[in-house]
Enzyme design. Structure first.
Site, PDB file in Angstrom:
ATOM      1  CG  ASP A 116       2.168  -2.699   9.604  1.00  0.00           C
ATOM      2  OD1 ASP A 116       1.158  -3.298  10.027  1.00  0.00           O
ATOM      3  OD2 ASP A 116       2.443  -2.604   8.394  1.00  0.00           O
TER       4      ASP A 116
ATOM      5  CE  LYS B 106      -0.387  -0.124   5.052  1.00  0.00           C
ATOM      6  NZ  LYS B 106      -1.307  -0.214   6.201  1.00  0.00           N
TER       7      LYS B 106
END
Length: 507
Positions: A390, A250
């Protein structure tokens, strides 16, 4: 006489009967004066080169020579045309479907007007005054606003006149709008205005799409500016060649390349280029990770996406340098060029190392992997003063019997307003993954959070809402404490172990 002699006399010649032989001329007649005078008279019958008749012969010879020259020119013209045909085929094959074409016109042998064999290419004068397929030109309204008298009066608002005028105005539309010839067509003002508005809307949409394509990094592709930076790396010798895309996400596109050489430091044989996407459509909450980070707070600008992307790449470079100093397995930083980060390749022979979610490990290896991840999380928090933010099985690679951490561009410090929340989310991802893989020693998310952070948040009944409330309270107290005590400045690139940065410039 023998038989062979008789056969020789009776044999006939294949060329037919021979004619009578010329009578022999004795030598005395050849040397006689009478024969000499006879030869002179015969030669006198032919004209000399100075006679007018001789000019006729020369003129005939000149005509024959001119005919040969014309024949040679025609043959040369035919050869030149064949050469031009071959040149056109090569030009068409070379350009293909490219929007920008290369012309070989300067290499042609025949001028364009000499290369027209068909009458279709020749433009002859035609009288189009009475062309039945030509649209009627609308008559302009008179200055007074009407024409005619009595019942035959016609104003500028006449339906037929306006319809023909609107049809003629369609020729002013953009070339890509197919309007046709408009024979016998009459457009009302409402229809013409709708078509005009649609034409303008399509032009603006096409311009937006073209601008977005030229200035954004798409899936498995790069924009012209990024492509130019990659070409410069190859030309400078930092990279030997760029092989292709190996991963997309992304926030970035990762390419595999063969390393070259640099004077400052050695370049690995295999490297990766992490190209951060210059469009924020897929990762719109980037500013959440960077605007509250005191290291980049003063340089953050939400109004300039390209500078935000450069800060994002610079942030990952600094985070990787911190992790490398602490001995955490992670890629080595080679070079940072604007929004392109060159790192060492984790894999072998152009094959990237598998992600932890894709690798098949035994019970002992999985348990060993869990202990490695726990130790790396503690080192990352305590030694590097970072929170991954993350961390999951998607950002951990299994290579050479060890777990490698990647993708630390969003990592923040624990003093970040949301640092402990990010750490709790990482602990939940790690605990859930290893518990599903059957690791009996895997701790719960609450105990794992306390083990990594060194805090002693009461677990109690293990209510997540209460636990998060405690974490938010800790963050609030930490933020107030930091505001009173102040923060230290972020170290320079040389102090942090990273390579020198490129100066920011708007290309």
């Amino acid at each position: 006489m023998d038989q062979s002699g008789v056969a020789a006399q009776t044999q006939k010649s294949p060329w037919g009967p021979a004619g009578p032989a010329a009578p022999a001329c004795p030598l005395t007649e050849v040397m006689s004066e009478q024969l000499a005078r006879q030869l002179e008279e015969e030669n006198a019958a032919f004209p000399s080169l100075t006679d007018p008749a001789a000019d006729l012969l020369l003129a005939e010879d000149g005509a024959d020579t001119t005919s040969d020259l014309m024949l040679a020119q025609m043959l040369q013209m035919q050869f030149d045309r064949e050469f031009d045909d071959q040149l056109r085929r090569e030009e068409k094959k070379f350009n293909g479907d490219s929007k920008v074409s290369i012309s070989f016109e300067n290499y042609r042998m025949v001028h364009p007007y000499e290369d027209s064999d068909s009458s279709e290419d020749e433009v002859d004068w035609q009288d189009t005054r009475h062309d039945p397929y030509r649209a009627d030109k609308p008559q302009a309204a008179p200055r007074r606003g009407f024409s005619g008298k009595g019942k035959n009066i016609t104003t500028k608002h006449d339906e037929d006149a306006c319809g023909r005028k609107n049809t003629a105005r369609m020729d002013n539309f953009a070339p890509e709008v197919q309007v046709g010839d408009g024979l016998g067509l009459k457009l009302s003002n409402q229809v013409f205005n709708a078509l005009k508005q649609h034409c303008y809307s399509e032009q603006r949409r096409s311009a937006r799409l073209h601008d977005k394509k030229e200035h954004s990094t798409a899936e498995q592709a790069v924009d012209p500016r990024t492509r130019l930076l990659m070409y410069k790396m190859v030309n400078a010798g930092v990279l030997e060649n760029i092989n292709g895309c190996i991963s997309t996400g992304k926030e970035s596109v990762v390419f595999h390349a063969d390393g070259g050489r640099m004077e400052e430091q050695p370049v690995p044989e295999e490297v990766v280029l992490k190209v951060f996407k210059t469009t924020l459509n897929e990762f719109k909450n980037r500013d959440r990770y960077i605007k509250d980070d005191y290291r980049f707070k003063d340089r953050f600008s939400k109004l300039n996406p390209r500078k935000v992307i450069r800060l994002w790449a610079e942030k990952e470079m600094h985070n990787l340098s911190r992790m490398k100093k602490a001995g955490i397995p992670c890629p080595d930083v080679v070079l940072l060029k604007k929004h392109i980060l060159v790192m060492s390749f984790i894999g072998k022979q152009s094959v990237p190392a598998p992600k932890l979610k894709d690798v098949s490990l035994g019970a002992e290896e999985m348990t060993e992997a869990y202990h490695q991840v726990l130790q790396m999380m503690q080192q990352l928090y305590q030694d590097c003063n970072l929170v991954h933010a993350d961390l999951s099985e998607y950002n951990m690679l299994w290579h050479q019997g060890k777990v490698w951490l990647i993708d630390v561009s969003q990592s923040v410090e624990p003093t970040h307003p949301h640092g402990l929340e990010f750490l709790f989310r990482d602990c939940r991802n790690v605990s859930t993954f290893f518990q599903k893989r059957g690791v009996s020693e895997a701790m719960s998310v609450y105990h794992l959070f306390n083990a990594v952070s060194g805090l002693d948040v009461p677990v109690g009944a293990e209510d997540e809402a209460l636990f998060m409330a405690e974490i938010v309270a800790l963050e609030k107290r930490n933020e107030d404490h930091v505001q009173k005590r102040g923060r230290k400045t972020f170290p320079a690139a040389s102090e942090d172990g990273g390579p020198p940065l490129e100066p920011d410039s708007d290309d």
